[in-house]
Design a protein around this motif. Structure first.
Motif, PDB file in Angstrom:
ATOM      1  N   PRO A  70       0.828  -1.209   0.000  1.00  0.00           N
ATOM      2  CA  PRO A  70       0.000   0.000   0.000  1.00  0.00           C
ATOM      3  C   PRO A  70       0.860   1.256   0.000  1.00  0.00           C
ATOM      4  N   LEU A  71       0.392   2.274  -0.705  1.00  0.00           N
ATOM      5  CA  LEU A  71       1.090   3.543  -0.830  1.00  0.00           C
ATOM      6  C   LEU A  71       0.124   4.654  -0.459  1.00  0.00           C
ATOM      7  N   PHE A  72       0.587   5.562   0.381  1.00  0.00           N
ATOM      8  CA  PHE A  72      -0.292   6.577   0.958  1.00  0.00           C
ATOM      9  C   PHE A  72       0.058   7.969   0.425  1.00  0.00           C
ATOM     10  N   ALA A  73      -0.951   8.696   0.003  1.00  0.00           N
ATOM     11  CA  ALA A  73      -0.755  10.052  -0.497  1.00  0.00           C
ATOM     12  C   ALA A  73      -0.758  11.046   0.654  1.00  0.00           C
ATOM     13  N   VAL A  74       0.326  11.823   0.740  1.00  0.00           N
ATOM     14  CA  VAL A  74       0.447  12.896   1.721  1.00  0.00           C
ATOM     15  C   VAL A  74       0.892  14.143   0.947  1.00  0.00           C
ATOM     16  N   SER A  75       1.369  15.144   1.629  1.00  0.00           N
ATOM     17  CA  SER A  75       1.902  16.322   0.939  1.00  0.00           C
ATOM     18  C   SER A  75       3.418  16.326   1.044  1.00  0.00           C
ATOM     19  N   LEU A  76       4.064  17.103   0.186  1.00  0.00           N
ATOM     20  CA  LEU A  76       5.513  17.248   0.256  1.00  0.00           C
ATOM     21  C   LEU A  76       5.915  17.867   1.595  1.00  0.00           C
ATOM     22  N   HIS A  77       5.131  18.816   2.056  1.00  0.00           N
ATOM     23  CA  HIS A  77       5.356  19.436   3.359  1.00  0.00           C
ATOM     24  C   HIS A  77       5.282  18.376   4.458  1.00  0.00           C
ATOM     25  N   GLY A  78       4.277  17.512   4.387  1.00  0.00           N
ATOM     26  CA  GLY A  78       4.125  16.459   5.388  1.00  0.00           C
ATOM     27  C   GLY A  78       5.276  15.479   5.377  1.00  0.00           C
ATOM     28  N   LEU A  79       5.776  15.144   4.183  1.00  0.00           N
ATOM     29  CA  LEU A  79       6.915  14.232   4.085  1.00  0.00           C
ATOM     30  C   LEU A  79       8.139  14.834   4.772  1.00  0.00           C
ATOM     31  N   ALA A  80       8.391  16.131   4.547  1.00  0.00           N
ATOM     32  CA  ALA A  80       9.519  16.786   5.215  1.00  0.00           C
ATOM     33  C   ALA A  80       9.335  16.795   6.727  1.00  0.00           C
ATOM     34  N   ARG A  81       8.115  17.033   7.193  1.00  0.00           N
ATOM     35  CA  ARG A  81       7.856  17.006   8.639  1.00  0.00           C
ATOM     36  C   ARG A  81       8.170  15.633   9.211  1.00  0.00           C
ATOM     37  N   ALA A  82       7.782  14.574   8.491  1.00  0.00           N
ATOM     38  CA  ALA A  82       8.026  13.220   8.976  1.00  0.00           C
ATOM     39  C   ALA A  82       9.519  12.952   9.117  1.00  0.00           C
ATOM     40  N   ALA A  83      10.303  13.380   8.118  1.00  0.00           N
ATOM     41  CA  ALA A  83      11.750  13.180   8.193  1.00  0.00           C
ATOM     42  C   ALA A  83      12.346  13.915   9.380  1.00  0.00           C
ATOM     43  N   ALA A  84      11.877  15.124   9.626  1.00  0.00           N
ATOM     44  CA  ALA A  84      12.369  15.892  10.764  1.00  0.00           C
ATOM     45  C   ALA A  84      11.997  15.232  12.080  1.00  0.00           C
ATOM     46  N   ARG A  85      10.798  14.674  12.160  1.00  0.00           N
ATOM     47  CA  ARG A  85      10.382  13.966  13.379  1.00  0.00           C
ATOM     48  C   ARG A  85      11.309  12.781  13.655  1.00  0.00           C
ATOM     49  N   ILE A  86      11.728  12.100  12.611  1.00  0.00           N
ATOM     50  CA  ILE A  86      12.591  10.931  12.780  1.00  0.00           C
ATOM     51  C   ILE A  86      13.976  11.347  13.267  1.00  0.00           C
ATOM     52  N   THR A  87      14.541  12.402  12.671  1.00  0.00           N
ATOM     53  CA  THR A  87      15.920  12.765  13.008  1.00  0.00           C
ATOM     54  C   THR A  87      16.044  13.504  14.329  1.00  0.00           C
ATOM     55  N   THR A  88      14.961  14.063  14.840  1.00  0.00           N
ATOM     56  CA  THR A  88      15.034  14.807  16.105  1.00  0.00           C
ATOM     57  C   THR A  88      14.554  13.997  17.301  1.00  0.00           C
ATOM     58  N   ALA A  89      14.204  12.741  17.098  1.00  0.00           N
ATOM     59  CA  ALA A  89      13.682  11.921  18.181  1.00  0.00           C
ATOM     60  C   ALA A  89      14.776  11.577  19.193  1.00  0.00           C
ATOM     61  N   ALA A  90      14.362  11.297  20.404  1.00  0.00           N
ATOM     62  CA  ALA A  90      15.303  10.968  21.478  1.00  0.00           C
ATOM     63  C   ALA A  90      16.012   9.651  21.201  1.00  0.00           C
ATOM     64  N   PRO A  91      17.251   9.520  21.645  1.00  0.00           N
ATOM     65  CA  PRO A  91      17.993   8.268  21.437  1.00  0.00           C
ATOM     66  C   PRO A  91      17.227   7.063  21.986  1.00  0.00           C
ATOM     67  N   GLY A  92      17.291   5.966  21.237  1.00  0.00           N
ATOM     68  CA  GLY A  92      16.644   4.735  21.664  1.00  0.00           C
ATOM     69  C   GLY A  92      15.207   4.589  21.238  1.00  0.00           C
ATOM     70  N   THR A  93      14.585   5.667  20.746  1.00  0.00           N
ATOM     71  CA  THR A  93      13.212   5.574  20.264  1.00  0.00           C
ATOM     72  C   THR A  93      13.193   4.855  18.917  1.00  0.00           C
ATOM     73  N   PRO A  94      12.039   4.365  18.481  1.00  0.00           N
ATOM     74  CA  PRO A  94      11.974   3.752  17.145  1.00  0.00           C
ATOM     75  C   PRO A  94      12.456   4.679  16.042  1.00  0.00           C
TER      76      PRO A  94
END
Length: 338
Positions: free
Chosen positions: A199-223
């Motif tokens: 399955p492939l989900f449609a989001v926005s380019l803005h949302g994709l960038a937000r998701a990447a930022a959420r991943i890289t700024t997460a606390a150590p040891g989190t998923p």
């Protein structure tokens, strides 16, 4: 999990793309690549935009870090090279195939349990070798086999059926969809089927960038951090030898980057600065120079990005031009010193 509720789904419309790169030959603009670009600052604010960053679009494989993170949230016990492979669009090298086999073996499964589409290796050199050796297309060789092996492993760990793991109604895919909405901060606009069958989900380019930022700024040891660390430490497992996205992560300290078919690129730094690019015609030759220019706009030292300025256009075997990002993407001038 992020506590705030996702915003409404992005609008499904014809994207309002604009020129993002010029094909220059002998000083003349021979062609134009349209697309959209967004640059986010450390606090998530939009520092720069071109085109339509809010229309619904399919991020293709650029969303794989989010899918991998959803599986880690659901108990996937991978780390390091194998977790990087779970987020990969790999080249089909032997290490990629061996890694996918190891993931399947840990789940007590085999290649026959995969439901992705059989294919030849993505890397042209590796693919040519397969052809010479008379090897047929296989599910392991297909560039998404690491993701599919991880999906099966996650399903098995949770007691979910492995036979229909690609059904959008399957608990695994529902978990991934919820994670996509959580990290992008918006509802999914549409659901379709990606080239591999997932399955492939449609989001926005803005949302994709937000998701990447959420991943890289997460606390150590989190998923999120586990996925980011795995991909940054093993970028060739998430792509392959000689791939531009791996070279980009090697060149820029702390950078997480992922490419996707149809001209998509997303990247983020540990402080939350992030970029996302969509090339309207899907041309890879414009994707990487535009992404590099966006990273420079985000404050990355342009000296780290010189090798990503785009491959030269040849005339009679000699360079006569190149694909150049539009002037609007030029780095901002440094403030004058007092």
């Amino acid at each position: 999990m992020h506590n705030s509720s996702p915003a409404n789904a992005p609008a499904v419309r014809a994207p309002r793309h604009v020129p993002v790169a010029h094909v220059l030959r002998g000083g003349v603009i021979e062609g134009v690549h349209h697309g959209s670009v967004v640059v986010l600052g450390p606090d998530g604010e939009v520092l720069f935009r071109l085109g339509d960053i809010e229309a619904a679009f399919y991020p293709r494989s650029a969303v794989k870090p989010v899918q991998a993170m959803a599986m880690v949230r659901a108990g996937l016990p991978l780390d390091g090279a194998l977790l990087s492979l779970a987020a990969a669009s790999h080249s089909g090298e032997e290490r990629h195939l061996a890694g996918a086999r190891r993931i399947l073996e840990r789940a007590g499964l085999t290649e026959d349990d995969l439901r992705n589409v059989p294919d030849m290796p993505y890397d042209p050199v590796v693919r040519d070798a397969w052809v010479r050796e008379g090897r047929p297309p296989s599910r392991l060789a297909q560039n998404c086999s690491g993701k599919h092996a991880a999906m099966l492993h996650t399903a098995r760990l949770n007691g979910w059926s492995p036979h229909d793991y690609l059904d959008p109604a399957h608990p695994l895919q529902q978990t991934i969809a919820e994670t996509v909405e959580d990290l992008t901060g918006q509802r999914i606009a549409r659901v379709t089927v990606d080239g591999c069958g997932a399955p492939l989900f449609a989001v926005s380019l803005h949302g994709l960038a937000r998701a990447a930022a959420r991943i890289t700024t997460a606390a150590p040891g989190t998923p999120e951090a586990r996925v980011a660390d795995a991909m940054r430490e093993h970028p060739e497992m998430a792509s392959g030898s000689g791939r531009d996205v791996a070279a980009l992560m090697r060149a820029v300290p702390g950078l997480l980057a992922k490419d996707g078919f149809e001209g998509v690129e997303v990247a983020a730094l540990p402080d939350g600065r992030a970029i996302a690019v969509k090339i309207a015609d899907g041309a890879s030759r414009a994707r990487i120079p535009v992404a590099a220019a966006a990273l420079a706009r985000a404050g990355v030292d342009p000296a780290l990005l010189t090798r990503f300025a785009g491959e030269p256009l040849l005339g009679g075997g000699a360079p006569v031009g190149r694909v150049r990002p539009v002037r609007a993407l030029d780095p901002l001038p440094l403030p004058a010193r007092a």
